[in-house]
Design a protein around this motif. Sequence first.
Motif, PDB file in Angstrom:
ATOM      1  N   ALA A 153       0.570   8.338   3.024  1.00 19.61           N
ATOM      2  CA  ALA A 153       0.428   8.743   4.330  1.00 19.61           C
ATOM      3  C   ALA A 153       0.640   7.268   5.166  1.00 19.61           C
ATOM      4  N   MET A 154       1.244   7.801   6.242  1.00 21.45           N
ATOM      5  CA  MET A 154       1.796   6.430   7.099  1.00 21.45           C
ATOM      6  C   MET A 154       0.782   6.323   8.307  1.00 21.45           C
ATOM      7  N   GLY A 214       1.748  -3.241   5.831  1.00 22.61           N
ATOM      8  CA  GLY A 214       1.253  -3.645   4.456  1.00 22.61           C
ATOM      9  C   GLY A 214       0.937  -2.252   3.861  1.00 22.61           C
ATOM     10  N   HIS A 215       0.440  -2.379   2.553  1.00 24.83           N
ATOM     11  CA  HIS A 215      -0.007  -1.055   1.966  1.00 24.83           C
ATOM     12  C   HIS A 215      -1.634  -1.419   1.583  1.00 24.83           C
ATOM     13  N   GLU A 216      -2.008  -0.307   1.116  1.00 21.32           N
ATOM     14  CA  GLU A 216      -3.669  -0.173   0.694  1.00 21.32           C
ATOM     15  C   GLU A 216      -3.630   0.794  -0.401  1.00 21.32           C
TER      16      GLU A 216
END
Length: 116
Positions: free
Chosen positions: A47-48, A56-58
């Motif tokens: 999902a964005m 960033g990314h999680e």
Amino acid sequence: MINGSHVVLFSRDPEADRTFFADVLGQPNVDAGGGWLIFKLPPAEVAMHPSEGPAGHELFFMCDDVEATMQELRARGVEFTEDLTEERWGRLTRFRLPGGGDIGLYEPRHPRATDL
């Protein structure tokens, strides 16, 4: 065209995190050579979300019953870094990796793309 995805977690102690994924979380894996483990992940979705700061990314793992999953992981020595919270989209917590990072864990209340 696209037939998979590969998630990379950067860690201060990748060996400890690999052991954690294999032994504590029980994630199946292959040895890509020299003990460099690559883990099979559960079905995934992406999902964005908007960000006012740096991009960033999680990583979040999903489960059907977050309280039962937390109890099982605690019995394996997992340290949770956040209390369970109720969000509009699900019930959320986070747990610590041996290398210092953390991973989100939640029980979704939204439709799951993994069901497609």
